[in-house]
Write a protein that holds these residues in place. Structure first.
Motif, PDB file in Angstrom:
ATOM      1  N   THR A 272       0.824  -1.218   0.000  1.00  0.00           N
ATOM      2  CA  THR A 272       0.000   0.000   0.000  1.00  0.00           C
ATOM      3  C   THR A 272       0.855   1.264   0.000  1.00  0.00           C
ATOM      4  OG1 THR A 272      -0.053  -0.058   2.410  1.00  0.00           O
ATOM      5  CG2 THR A 272      -1.897  -1.101   1.241  1.00  0.00           C
TER       6      THR A 272
ATOM      7  N   GLU B 242      -3.265  -5.050   3.824  1.00  0.00           N
ATOM      8  CA  GLU B 242      -2.170  -4.294   3.223  1.00  0.00           C
ATOM      9  C   GLU B 242      -1.167  -5.199   2.511  1.00  0.00           C
ATOM     10  OE1 GLU B 242      -0.573  -0.723   4.786  1.00  0.00           O
ATOM     11  OE2 GLU B 242      -1.717  -0.914   6.644  1.00  0.00           O
TER      12      GLU B 242
ATOM     13  N   PRO C 193      -3.936  -4.450  -2.798  1.00  0.00           N
ATOM     14  CA  PRO C 193      -3.774  -4.137  -1.376  1.00  0.00           C
ATOM     15  C   PRO C 193      -4.553  -2.879  -1.014  1.00  0.00           C
ATOM     16  CG  PRO C 193      -1.813  -3.479  -2.573  1.00  0.00           C
ATOM     17  CD  PRO C 193      -2.687  -4.202  -3.562  1.00  0.00           C
TER      18      PRO C 193
ATOM     19  N   ALA D 131      -5.649  -0.180   2.563  1.00  0.00           N
ATOM     20  CA  ALA D 131      -5.624   0.157   3.987  1.00  0.00           C
ATOM     21  C   ALA D 131      -6.946   0.761   4.409  1.00  0.00           C
ATOM     22  CB  ALA D 131      -4.481   1.134   4.271  1.00  0.00           C
TER      23      ALA D 131
ATOM     24  N   ASN E  19       2.461   2.174   2.739  1.00  0.00           N
ATOM     25  CA  ASN E  19       2.601   2.546   4.155  1.00  0.00           C
ATOM     26  C   ASN E  19       3.824   1.876   4.776  1.00  0.00           C
ATOM     27  OD1 ASN E  19       0.273   4.075   4.063  1.00  0.00           O
ATOM     28  ND2 ASN E  19      -1.045   2.377   4.688  1.00  0.00           N
TER      29      ASN E  19
END
Length: 417
Positions: free
Chosen positions: A319, A340, A408, A410, A321
């Motif tokens: 993602t 994710e 993916p 979040a 992150n």
């Protein structure tokens, strides 16, 4: 005695006097000052039991003795006169000295200071002694104790004389000390300094002083950390993470990666912590990155860049992150929501792909749902059971049949889907 064990001139003089060594020394010193008659009378009082009475105050007994006209007292006065002559003084005293000032030469280790005007005293040799609170000596600041009886910290004073601090300073100047004492307060994580003036075990004055700074502060704090342990410092998260990462590299790869165990770090504080200290008197005032920089300084320069490559602080999910990696135990741990990782067909790893992360897969509510070291195997295996359970609990989140080929995310599903 001299260095060769032979009697000095003073020793030979003392031996000629029919007195115990301490009293003989007092008499010799008194004769030099022109007070031998007074010293000789004190010596006779202390060697002839009952002369002048039994009061603990030697000045009271001395006054009684001088007034006494009985035969025993007269004979004792004659003896005192002969002792004074043998010590080298002819005739009456030419200088008036207090009994306490004279007794300093006999009992310097028994100079005593009041603990609070209640009859309790502390001696220069560290012992404790007391006299009845109703006695006149109880309210005196300083005494020289000639005789006492009992246990070390609570002996009963049998005979003593008052003395002034000025007399002690004049007679024993070399035995006074003035020291700055630096201590560490673990609760405040800071240094304190006090200036103490002492005579033997007696503290005469104790005053707070400004805390040390500069190199003195740094070295004192190093000693405090070594005494109280690494936990006495405030460890920022970056420093804790650095220690765990380097410790993991040491366990996995050995030298030259530095040892991060307590014993090794405490033994080398001067190497890694001291250079990054700022001379402030408190551990709370260390530069924020001092510990982290210090730990990294233990890594050979050629390996410092490799630390981030081999043991990164974070994992970048599909993602985009970043998630922190926990270096605990033998396996670094990555806690991450399972959504994710959708689309990831290989297991996340570090150390150039040689060490798989232990994945702590989380639900959308950040609760653990699975531990795995084989993400592809998880997708093919137990994912179906997890999906069946989770999509009922979290219906607003996506739970694809084929997570290895899903996008993916979040976030939850858009409204209406």
């Amino acid at each position: 005695l001299d260095d060769g064990g032979r009697l000095t001139n003073a020793g030979r003089q003392m031996r000629r006097l029919a007195l115990p060594a301490r009293l003989a020394h007092m008499l010799i010193e008194a004769a030099k000052a022109g007070s031998a008659r007074h010293a000789a009378e004190l010596s006779v009082l202390m060697t002839e039991r009952g002369l002048g009475g039994n009061d603990a105050d030697l000045d009271v007994r001395l006054a009684n003795f001088r007034r006494d006209r009985f035969d025993r007292a007269q004979a004792a006065k004659g003896l005192a006169h002969r002792l004074a002559t043998e010590a080298g003084q002819k005739g009456a005293d030419t200088q008036s000295m207090s009994s306490g000032a004279l007794l300093i030469h006999a009992y310097p280790d028994r100079i005593a200071k009041s603990r609070g005007r209640d009859g309790r005293f502390v001696l220069a040799n560290g012992r404790g002694a007391e006299v009845d609170v109703s006695h006149g000596l109880a309210g005196q600041d300083w005494l020289v104790i000639a005789d006492m009886q009992g246990v070390a910290q609570k002996a009963r004073i049998l005979s003593a004389a008052t003395v002034s601090l000025a007399d002690i300073e004049a007679a024993r100047p070399q035995e006074f000390s003035l020291d700055d004492e630096v201590s560490f307060d673990p609760a405040r994580k800071s240094l304190k300094r006090r200036r103490k003036r002492q005579f033997g075990a007696i503290i005469i004055d104790d005053q707070p002083m400004p805390s040390p700074t500069g190199d003195d502060a740094n070295l004192a704090l190093i000693n405090a950390v070594r005494t109280h342990g690494l936990g006495v410092m405030d460890w920022p998260n970056g420093a804790l993470t650095m220690r765990k990462r380097l410790g993991w590299l040491r366990k996995g790869l050995g030298e030259p990666w530095p040892d991060m165990e307590d014993a090794a770090l405490l033994g080398s504080l001067e190497d890694w912590l001291l250079p990054f200290m700022n001379g402030r008197p408190s551990l709370a005032d260390l530069p924020h990155d001092a510990i982290r920089k210090g730990l990294m300084s233990l890594v050979p320069h050629a390996l410092q860049r490799k630390a981030d490559e081999l043991a990164p602080t974070h994992f970048t999910a599909p993602t985009g992150n970043n998630h922190p990696i926990r270096y605990e135990g033998d396996a670094p741990v990555l806690a991450i929501r399972v959504q994710e990782l959708f689309g990831l067909k290989t297991h996340p790893s570090i150390a150039g792909g040689t060490v798989p992360l232990l994945l702590e897969l989380l639900s959308p509510g950040h609760k653990p749902i699975q531990l795995t070291r084989d993400l592809p195997g998880f997708w093919k295996g137990s994912w179906a059971d997890v999906r069946s359970d989770m999509r009922g609990r979290y219906p607003k989140h996506v739970w694809p049949d084929d997570p290895a080929n899903a996008a993916p995310t979040a976030r939850a599903k858009p409204r209406g889907t």
